[in-house]
Motif scaffolding. Structure first.
Motif, short mmCIF file in Angstrom:
data_model
loop_
_atom_site.label_atom_id
_atom_site.label_comp_id
_atom_site.label_asym_id
_atom_site.label_seq_id
_atom_site.Cartn_x
_atom_site.Cartn_y
_atom_site.Cartn_z
N PRO A 78 0.46 -1.06 0.55
CA PRO A 78 0.48 0.11 -0.09
C PRO A 78 0.89 1.32 -0.40
CG PRO A 78 -0.61 -1.40 1.65
CD PRO A 78 0.81 -1.85 0.62
N GLU A 86 -0.99 6.91 1.95
CA GLU A 86 -2.24 7.36 1.92
C GLU A 86 -3.24 5.77 1.55
OE1 GLU A 86 -3.98 10.11 1.60
OE2 GLU A 86 -2.77 11.61 0.61
N GLU A 87 -3.02 4.72 1.60
CA GLU A 87 -3.44 3.30 1.62
C GLU A 87 -3.50 3.33 3.03
OE1 GLU A 87 -3.87 2.16 -3.12
OE2 GLU A 87 -2.59 1.45 -1.55
N ARG A 102 -6.22 2.76 5.95
CA ARG A 102 -7.02 1.28 6.89
C ARG A 102 -6.33 1.53 8.28
NH1 ARG A 102 -3.66 -2.83 2.75
NH2 ARG A 102 -4.24 -1.64 0.91
N ARG A 128 6.17 2.99 -2.77
CA ARG A 128 4.31 1.71 -1.58
C ARG A 128 5.88 1.22 -0.53
NH1 ARG A 128 0.20 0.71 -4.40
NH2 ARG A 128 -0.23 1.85 -5.61
#
Ligand SMILES: [Mn+2]
Ligand SMILES: [Mn+2]
Ligand SMILES: [Zn+2]
Ligand SMILES: [Zn+2]
Lengths: 145, 145
Positions: free
Chosen positions: A40, A43-44, A48, A85
């Motif tokens: 991820p 931001e991801e 979460r 990532r």
DNA sequence: AGTGAGAATTAGAATTGTTCTAAAGTGATT
DNA sequence: AATCACTTTAGAACAATTCTAATTCTCACT
């Protein structure tokens, strides 16, 4: 189960060992990466972890990720200029970037391949790391990612 | 000399062949990359070409570089989140990023190495490209870059 | 040679991802 | 309880790149 407790221990030890605090935010960000190993973005991760700690800030997520990378608990990966990532897989591995889905897959490296690849370096070049990135189309998703 | 005329011809042909115009800006940006093959950033290219066409804009440099990459006349390379760098070396090669100097060196790939590396992909993975990046310390500068 | 349509260039605004800043919070140590 | 270092937080700042809209250029066609 063993895996999560085990990695939690590693996290706590590594942080302590560097004089860093095992804060709830750091633990949660790390847990989140371990639980869903789909590389991820910050931001991801932020999205979460917000459900567990709604007050967490994006800056903190960046800070935590940076700390985890610095302590060697997590790797960062980049594809072109896309957002960085994060990957909790510490085994030596390459990355396969699926251009259709945008997903990223880990590719295990056979023992000795990195050393073999380093072999192509002319004398005088001393590589501290080698990164291998594939781009293309992956077949069956078969699992998470 | 042959090289520059030759590559100029290739440039003109490729642009023409795609219905694109061989503008002075495009030629100059390409020439600049060919003349100093040290993997400059867009800003660096901009600085270099300004002396020949003082009115050229940064947006145009980005446009030209994008065109050259799209036509396969130039490759773009990224290291982490740093600015994109541009490389006119079309032979299959890896990149060595010197962490001390920030310079980038081309590493020729022995024939068949990329295919060999692709061998580690599980069935179902179809890689359209493989990228190899070394990071570390290079010895003698020996030349440009 | 002159025209017009599309292509390209330009300056500056906008966007994206990330880092910085300054203020408030936390928790061990005295 | 005061101190201290470390951490989190919100928002500003930043760097690289892309977008926008206006202008300029090219070139095929008269
Ligand atoms: Mn992609
Ligand atoms: Mn560097
Ligand atoms: Zn990975
Ligand atoms: Zn190169």
């Amino acid at each position: 189960m063993a895996t999560s407790d085990n990695s939690r221990q590693v996290l706590l030890e590594r942080l302590q060992g560097s004089g860093l605090r095992p804060t709830p935010q750091r633990e949660l960000v790390f847990q989140s990466l371990m639980a869903q190993r789909d590389h991820p973005t910050a931001e991801e991760v932020f999205a979460r972890v917000k459900s567990q700690i709604p007050s967490i800030s994006l800056a903190t997520v960046y800070n935590c990720l940076e700390t985890l990378v610095a302590r060697g608990l997590v790797r960062s990966v980049n594809f072109e200029r896309g957002p960085t990532r994060y990957c909790p897989n510490l085994h030596p591995h390459a990355h396969f970037h699926d251009e259709e889905t945008g997903s990223t897959h880990d590719i295990d490296l056979p023992d000795g391949l990195l050393d073999q690849v380093k072999t192509i370096l002319p004398p005088g070049y001393d590589a501290s790391s080698v990164e291998i990135i594939f781009r293309g189309k992956a077949a069956q998703p078969a699992g998470d990612n």
